[in-house]
Design a protein around this motif. Structure first.
Motif, PDB file in Angstrom:
ATOM      1  N   GLY A  51       0.840  -1.191   0.000  1.00  0.00           N
ATOM      2  CA  GLY A  51       0.000   0.000   0.000  1.00  0.00           C
ATOM      3  C   GLY A  51       0.872   1.236   0.000  1.00  0.00           C
ATOM      4  O   GLY A  51       1.994   1.206   0.509  1.00  0.00           O
ATOM      5  N   THR A  52       0.356   2.317  -0.541  1.00  0.00           N
ATOM      6  CA  THR A  52       1.132   3.554  -0.568  1.00  0.00           C
ATOM      7  C   THR A  52       1.184   4.215   0.808  1.00  0.00           C
ATOM      8  O   THR A  52       2.108   4.966   1.093  1.00  0.00           O
ATOM      9  N   GLY A  53       0.217   3.919   1.659  1.00  0.00           N
ATOM     10  CA  GLY A  53       0.199   4.454   3.015  1.00  0.00           C
ATOM     11  C   GLY A  53       0.620   3.402   4.024  1.00  0.00           C
ATOM     12  O   GLY A  53       0.530   2.200   3.764  1.00  0.00           O
ATOM     13  N   GLY A  54       1.079   3.844   5.176  1.00  0.00           N
ATOM     14  CA  GLY A  54       1.584   2.917   6.177  1.00  0.00           C
ATOM     15  C   GLY A  54       0.656   2.629   7.336  1.00  0.00           C
ATOM     16  O   GLY A  54       1.057   1.984   8.303  1.00  0.00           O
ATOM     17  N   MET A  98      -3.848   0.009  -8.391  1.00  0.00           N
ATOM     18  CA  MET A  98      -5.280  -0.269  -8.441  1.00  0.00           C
ATOM     19  C   MET A  98      -6.116   0.915  -8.918  1.00  0.00           C
ATOM     20  O   MET A  98      -7.220   0.713  -9.408  1.00  0.00           O
ATOM     21  N   ASP A  99      -5.620   2.138  -8.786  1.00  0.00           N
ATOM     22  CA  ASP A  99      -6.366   3.288  -9.315  1.00  0.00           C
ATOM     23  C   ASP A  99      -5.391   4.390  -9.705  1.00  0.00           C
ATOM     24  O   ASP A  99      -4.183   4.293  -9.459  1.00  0.00           O
ATOM     25  N   ALA A 100      -5.930   5.436 -10.328  1.00  0.00           N
ATOM     26  CA  ALA A 100      -5.089   6.525 -10.829  1.00  0.00           C
ATOM     27  C   ALA A 100      -4.330   7.235  -9.711  1.00  0.00           C
ATOM     28  O   ALA A 100      -3.184   7.661  -9.912  1.00  0.00           O
ATOM     29  N   ALA A 101      -4.929   7.377  -8.536  1.00  0.00           N
ATOM     30  CA  ALA A 101      -4.236   8.020  -7.415  1.00  0.00           C
ATOM     31  C   ALA A 101      -3.057   7.163  -6.954  1.00  0.00           C
ATOM     32  O   ALA A 101      -1.970   7.695  -6.688  1.00  0.00           O
ATOM     33  N   ASN A 102      -3.254   5.857  -6.872  1.00  0.00           N
ATOM     34  CA  ASN A 102      -2.149   4.962  -6.505  1.00  0.00           C
ATOM     35  C   ASN A 102      -1.049   5.020  -7.559  1.00  0.00           C
ATOM     36  O   ASN A 102       0.141   5.020  -7.222  1.00  0.00           O
ATOM     37  N   LEU A 103      -1.445   5.071  -8.822  1.00  0.00           N
ATOM     38  CA  LEU A 103      -0.483   5.157  -9.920  1.00  0.00           C
ATOM     39  C   LEU A 103       0.363   6.418  -9.773  1.00  0.00           C
ATOM     40  O   LEU A 103       1.592   6.369  -9.879  1.00  0.00           O
ATOM     41  N   ILE A 106       2.958   6.220  -6.945  1.00  0.00           N
ATOM     42  CA  ILE A 106       4.154   5.398  -7.169  1.00  0.00           C
ATOM     43  C   ILE A 106       4.945   5.848  -8.396  1.00  0.00           C
ATOM     44  O   ILE A 106       5.807   5.126  -8.877  1.00  0.00           O
ATOM     45  N   GLY A 107       4.658   7.031  -8.871  1.00  0.00           N
ATOM     46  CA  GLY A 107       5.497   7.610  -9.913  1.00  0.00           C
ATOM     47  C   GLY A 107       4.890   7.716 -11.291  1.00  0.00           C
ATOM     48  O   GLY A 107       5.583   8.086 -12.238  1.00  0.00           O
ATOM     49  N   GLY A 108       3.640   7.378 -11.449  1.00  0.00           N
ATOM     50  CA  GLY A 108       2.986   7.533 -12.750  1.00  0.00           C
ATOM     51  C   GLY A 108       3.250   6.383 -13.693  1.00  0.00           C
ATOM     52  O   GLY A 108       4.064   5.502 -13.417  1.00  0.00           O
ATOM     53  N   GLY A 109       2.532   6.396 -14.787  1.00  0.00           N
ATOM     54  CA  GLY A 109       2.583   5.306 -15.737  1.00  0.00           C
ATOM     55  C   GLY A 109       3.853   5.271 -16.567  1.00  0.00           C
ATOM     56  O   GLY A 109       4.329   6.289 -17.048  1.00  0.00           O
TER      57      GLY A 109
END
Length: 171
Positions: A51-54, A98-103, A106-109
């Motif tokens: 996950g991007t958050g801890g 899993m979604d555009a915000a997560n993408l 983590i640095g974009g596509g």
């Protein structure tokens, strides 16, 4: 959609990423890992999730996600939430958000960083909606998306890996 080449011969590493690593990404991790094993690719393909958050690091999967997986014959009991680290970019051949915000988190596509649903035969590139604040139906919908996309990913792995990785003797 083609896969990026492996960074290391004989091994392909996929990381699935959502916000807290307790709902969507662990569901995708469990299902994709099972599909990889069923296709006979478990010796060559590793699946992980984060996950991007801890907030949930070390916690088990959300009970609703685990129950949805169990009802479909999957076991999510081993899962413990982890947080995404920038080192995952070098450690994985493919990162699936899993979604555009997560993408974006983590640095974009890129060729190696994509949306999980970029492999969806029904709605390529759509988000996997976060079911956390909803009811059981949301988890069932996520599972349907995850199963569909996992099937497409494994199909691509099965056609791509024999040319990229050494063949197993039993293939």
């Amino acid at each position: 959609m083609s896969l990026p080449p492996p960074r290391e011969a004989g091994r392909y590493r996929i990381g699935v990423v959502c916000l807290g690593n307790i709902c969507r990404s662990p569901m995708a991790h469990v299902v994709l890992e099972a599909r990889v094993a069923a296709a006979g690719l478990a010796d060559e393909v590793t699946v992980t999730s984060s996950g991007t958050g801890g907030w949930h690091v070390g916690d088990p999967m959300d009970p609703r996600a685990a129950a949805t997986l169990a009802a479909a014959g999957h076991d999510g009991s081993r899962h413990r939430a982890r947080q995404f680290a920038t080192s995952w970019h070098d450690e994985h051949d493919l990162l699936l958000a899993m979604d555009a915000a997560n993408l974006a988190d983590i640095g974009g596509g890129t060729d190696r960083v994509r949306l999980f649903r970029s492999f969806d035969p029904e709605e390529p590139g759509a988000d996997v909606p976060d079911p956390y604040y909803g009811g059981d139906r949301g988890f069932q919908e996520v599972l349907a998306m995850v199963e569909r996309c996992s099937e497409a990913i494994v199909s691509e792995l099965a056609t791509s890996l024999p040319t990229s990785l050494p063949s197993s003797p039993d293939r």
